[in-house]
Design a protein around this motif. Structure first.
Motif, PDB file in Angstrom:
ATOM      1  N   TYR A  73      -4.143  -9.272  -4.855  1.00 42.29           N
ATOM      2  CA  TYR A  73      -2.848  -9.288  -4.155  1.00 42.29           C
ATOM      3  C   TYR A  73      -2.608 -10.608  -3.457  1.00 42.29           C
ATOM      4  N   ILE A  74      -3.698 -11.326  -3.125  1.00 41.96           N
ATOM      5  CA  ILE A  74      -3.505 -12.640  -2.495  1.00 41.96           C
ATOM      6  C   ILE A  74      -2.919 -13.639  -3.486  1.00 41.96           C
ATOM      7  N   ALA A  75      -3.005 -13.297  -4.790  1.00 39.54           N
ATOM      8  CA  ALA A  75      -2.354 -14.153  -5.789  1.00 39.54           C
ATOM      9  C   ALA A  75      -0.835 -14.066  -5.625  1.00 39.54           C
ATOM     10  N   LEU A  76      -0.365 -12.983  -5.030  1.00 41.22           N
ATOM     11  CA  LEU A  76       1.074 -12.781  -4.866  1.00 41.22           C
ATOM     12  C   LEU A  76       1.549 -13.219  -3.481  1.00 41.22           C
ATOM     13  N   PRO A 118      -6.508  -8.181   1.049  1.00 39.15           N
ATOM     14  CA  PRO A 118      -7.240  -8.185  -0.226  1.00 39.15           C
ATOM     15  C   PRO A 118      -7.867  -6.837  -0.573  1.00 39.15           C
ATOM     16  N   PHE A 119      -7.885  -5.912   0.379  1.00 40.33           N
ATOM     17  CA  PHE A 119      -8.472  -4.595   0.117  1.00 40.33           C
ATOM     18  C   PHE A 119      -7.423  -3.537  -0.211  1.00 40.33           C
ATOM     19  N   THR A 120      -6.194  -4.000  -0.479  1.00 41.12           N
ATOM     20  CA  THR A 120      -5.105  -3.058  -0.769  1.00 41.12           C
ATOM     21  C   THR A 120      -5.483  -2.103  -1.898  1.00 41.12           C
ATOM     22  N   GLY A 121      -5.962  -2.650  -3.028  1.00 45.95           N
ATOM     23  CA  GLY A 121      -6.275  -1.821  -4.195  1.00 45.95           C
ATOM     24  C   GLY A 121      -7.304  -0.753  -3.855  1.00 45.95           C
ATOM     25  N   GLN A 138       0.807  -1.230   0.000  1.00 43.42           N
ATOM     26  CA  GLN A 138       0.000   0.000   0.000  1.00 43.42           C
ATOM     27  C   GLN A 138       0.842   1.284   0.000  1.00 43.42           C
ATOM     28  N   ARG A 139       1.805   1.360   0.917  1.00 46.48           N
ATOM     29  CA  ARG A 139       2.620   2.581   1.006  1.00 46.48           C
ATOM     30  C   ARG A 139       3.425   2.798  -0.276  1.00 46.48           C
ATOM     31  N   THR A 157      -8.560  -1.288 -12.212  1.00 39.93           N
ATOM     32  CA  THR A 157      -8.411  -2.265 -13.284  1.00 39.93           C
ATOM     33  C   THR A 157      -8.600  -3.692 -12.790  1.00 39.93           C
ATOM     34  N   LEU A 158      -8.704  -4.623 -13.742  1.00 41.42           N
ATOM     35  CA  LEU A 158      -8.925  -6.051 -13.456  1.00 41.42           C
ATOM     36  C   LEU A 158     -10.273  -6.264 -12.757  1.00 41.42           C
TER      37      LEU A 158
END
Ligand code: E4P
Length: 308
Positions: free
Chosen positions: A130-133, A139-142, A104-105, A159-160
């Motif tokens: 992000y959990i794919a990584l 999961p709420f990072t975006g 996030q930062r 996106t996505l």
């Protein structure tokens, strides 16, 4: 599932509240298509972008890391140079540049850096994934990044997006644009369709318990944007978002992405998309139609009898 009249009224109500995108204060003749949907080019290749821009066909560009790689970038410096050239050429029209950081930062810091490359930069933020990584990832990072950038007055493109709830959450977080990937969704449905699955928002949920082909099912729903029925889950997604955004007067623009063919262009417009981002090779084919060519030949040869 959605009758065409419902889409039309939702799209109309929405568009009349949108700002005019073609306004020429010195012209007496008002532009007849002031609130028409816009076309962006989905590429990072400057030689593809320039002729389309000079011809007045596109008023924006979308890029992503895969398109940057395809355009020849092999380093961050090269990606930056390509991005800057596109930003300069397209000024003041929007160019989406995607974040490559995943924390996030770091994402917010990178967004501020990309924003300094041009006033027309729009920051592309994946809505999740992000959990794919990392299974530990938030999961709420975006969504949190979109919110933080909205607070900093930085425009974002979420996106996505593969379901209408993701689009709604992105809009609520403050996204300027939301990008549903209709082509990837349709591709997946064609490969993994499961006609018995009941309808609902779970239509867009991909079952992938064991990551085996047999366990992956997705229902390819009917849609009726052009008087239907015809199956295309991707177009239905655009239609759903257009109706939801229309119902609640949401001003985030629906940027239909991952377009594969001409049919999807027309269908996205019928379904109420605000903007279409289209690969350059599809855009280049649009002027060609056998009857346009044949008609032009006849008109030209008949005009040759007129003496000057
Ligand atoms: C959107 O902004 C993306 O760049 C793009 O449309 C993805 O399309 P693809 O599915 O062809 O990669």
């Amino acid at each position: 599932m959605f009758p065409i009249h419902q889409t039309k009224s939702a799209a109309h109500a929405r568009r009349i509240r949108m700002p005019e995108t073609q306004s020429f204060p010195d012209k007496r003749l008002a532009h007849p298509a002031g609130r028409a949907p816009r076309i962006f080019a989905d590429t990072a290749v400057i030689d593809d972008i320039e002729p389309l821009f000079r011809a007045g066909i596109i008023t924006g560009v979308t890029t992503n890391p895969s398109l940057m790689k395809k355009a020849g970038a092999t380093s961050w410096d090269e990606a930056r140079d390509i991005s800057r050239r596109i930003l300069k050429l397209m000024e003041p029209y929007p160019v989406s540049l995607e974040l490559t950081e995943v924390g996030q930062r770091e994402m917010i810091a990178q967004a501020e850096q990309l924003g300094q490359w041009g006033d027309n930069a729009v920051i592309k933020v994946p809505v999740g994934g992000y959990i794919a990584l990392s299974s530990q990832a938030d999961p709420f990072t975006g969504l949190k990044v979109i919110r933080a950038l909205w607070e900093l007055d930085i425009r974002t493109n979420a996106t996505l997006i593969f379901n209408s709830t993701q689009a709604l959450w992105a809009a609520q977080a403050g996204a300027t644009f939301v990008s549903p990937f209709l082509g990837r969704l349709a591709d997946y449905a064609y490969q993994n369709d499961h006609p018995e699955r009941p309808p609902g928002n779970s239509l867009y949920w991909i079952e992938d318990h064991k990551n085996t082909a047999g366990d992956q099912h997705l229902f390819n729903s009917e849609y009726v944007a052009s008087g239907g029925p015809r199956k295309d889950i991707g177009i239905r997604l655009i239609q759903e978002i257009a109706v939801i955004f229309g119902n609640y007067d949401i001003h985030s623009e629906i940027l239909a992405a991952s377009i594969r063919n001409f049919a999807q262009i027309t269908e996205c417009l019928l379904a109420g998309a605000d903007i279409l981002t289209v690969p350059a090779d599809i855009l280049r084919q649009i002027p060609h139609h056998p009857l346009t060519e044949a008609g032009m030949k006849t008109f030209y040869s008949d005009s040759q009898v007129f003496t000057k």
